[in-house]
Design an enzyme around this catalytic site. Structure first.
Site, PDB file in Angstrom:
ATOM      1  N   SER A 198       0.859  -1.183   0.000  1.00  0.00           N
ATOM      2  CA  SER A 198       0.000   0.000   0.000  1.00  0.00           C
ATOM      3  C   SER A 198       0.893   1.229   0.000  1.00  0.00           C
ATOM      4  O   SER A 198       2.065   1.163   0.388  1.00  0.00           O
ATOM      5  CB  SER A 198      -0.888  -0.002   1.256  1.00  0.00           C
ATOM      6  OG  SER A 198      -1.513   1.252   1.450  1.00  0.00           O
ATOM      7  N   TYR A 211      -1.518  -0.983  10.609  1.00  0.00           N
ATOM      8  CA  TYR A 211      -1.653  -1.239   9.169  1.00  0.00           C
ATOM      9  C   TYR A 211      -0.413  -0.777   8.419  1.00  0.00           C
ATOM     10  O   TYR A 211       0.127  -1.511   7.583  1.00  0.00           O
ATOM     11  CB  TYR A 211      -2.904  -0.535   8.637  1.00  0.00           C
ATOM     12  CG  TYR A 211      -3.135  -0.761   7.160  1.00  0.00           C
ATOM     13  CD1 TYR A 211      -3.705  -1.946   6.708  1.00  0.00           C
ATOM     14  CD2 TYR A 211      -2.792   0.209   6.217  1.00  0.00           C
ATOM     15  CE1 TYR A 211      -3.918  -2.163   5.350  1.00  0.00           C
ATOM     16  CE2 TYR A 211      -3.001  -0.002   4.865  1.00  0.00           C
ATOM     17  CZ  TYR A 211      -3.567  -1.185   4.435  1.00  0.00           C
ATOM     18  OH  TYR A 211      -3.768  -1.398   3.087  1.00  0.00           O
TER      19      TYR A 211
END
Length: 323
Positions: A198, A211
């Site tokens: 990401s 995350y």
């Protein structure tokens, strides 16, 4: 004979003659010249490839594993790989959604897809499921580690179980899947491992501490694995890591964007297409959109306060999903 013995003794003591030192220096100088030439060559090659991308290799007949295939990017990856003639193996912990993806592929008349319910965070379940796939379909030749979760709230609001689950699915699952499948790729001297990270694996963001940490880990895993695969003579197994910006899959529950026209959320269809194109072209690492790669690389050379100022100016973030 005496001279040879004397030279050996000098070498053991770290002593070298003037001629030997000159030869060593000349060798290092040649290596530096070659290194600089490679820098220049790869720099201009990268510019050339921006205008003339590498030819996309066919994936027809490849056996592609897509994790998290029941929803979002995973569903699009499975469908689009099937449209290119690949045999797709769909994994998802949600058996109903996974079966729906396979049914949609069948309705479109694409090559057969297979559905397996799998908890990718469980190493033994992963190995058992790979064994089933090998028996039913054959060796997996392309891995797309896509499954992931993204709770978005402050670190102190995360429970131990939640943090462990984030790392279990977002990071450890990559290790278990690669360990289960890589041996057959090395044996067959053919394969490709695609890890979905990401843009949060390039920049740290509030409300995303676990995350971000998990996605930074995926980038590190991919880079290190790329280097390690060189230790296997002629294995020809490739790696690609993908870092998408915020994607409209439902995981980004409370996005905030100052410049909505230029930094709008990506669609699962567009991200899946970019992933497949990067894999087929043999790209080592890309961001979606591609300009984010240059932004992140440039910002890393700036003072930290300057990077913070840019982040505040862009105003792209996720609010907590608890409020």
């Amino acid at each position: 004979m005496a001279q040879t013995h004397e030279r050996r003794e000098r070498n053991q003591k770290g002593e070298m003659s003037g001629v030997e030192q000159a030869i060593q220096i000349a060798g290092i100088a040649c290596d530096v010249v070659v290194l600089l030439f490679k820098f220049v060559y790869f720099f201009f090659e990268s510019i050339y490839r921006k205008f003339v991308p590498a030819v996309e290799e066919s994936v027809k007949g490849e056996v592609v594993l897509v994790t998290g295939a029941g929803h979002g990017i995973g569903k699009q990856l499975a469908t689009q790989y099937a449209s290119h003639g690949a045999t797709v193996v769909c994994w998802d912990i949600n058996a109903e959604n996974n079966a729906a993806t396979v049914a949609d592929i069948a309705k479109k008349g694409y090559p057969k897809a297979y559905s397996y319910s799998c908890d990718v965070s469980n190493r033994q379940v992963v190995f058992d499921t790979v064994a089933k796939v090998k028996k039913d379909v054959g060796d997996i030749t392309i891995i797309v580690n896509n499954a992931g979760i993204m709770p978005t709230h402050r670190l102190l609001d995360h429970t131990q179980q939640e943090i462990e689950r984030i790392f279990g699915i977002n990071v450890l699952a990559h290790f278990w899947i690669i360990q289960a499948i890589l041996p057959s790729m090395i044996k067959n001297k053919h394969g490709h491992i695609v890890n979905i990270s990401s843009c949060a694996g390039l920049f740290g963001l509030e409300n995303l501490v676990p995350y971000c940490a998990s996605k930074f880990a995926v980038v590190g895993l991919s880079e290190a694995l790329y280097q390690e695969l060189k230790l296997y003579p002629g294995c020809n197994v490739k790696t690609t890591v993908i870092c998408p910006y915020m994607v409209d899959t439902g995981l980004c529950k409370n996005p905030v964007m100052r410049f909505k026209s230029t930094m709008q959320m990506e669609t699962p269809e567009a991200v899946a297409a970019a992933v497949i194109s990067a894999q087929r072209r043999g790209e080592k690492a890309i961001t979606v959109p591609d300009w984010y790669f240059y932004l992140s690389t440039t910002v890393r050379t700036w003072p930290m306060n300057s990077a913070d100022a840019l982040k505040d100016f862009l105003g792209a973030r996720l609010e907590s999903d608890l409020h």
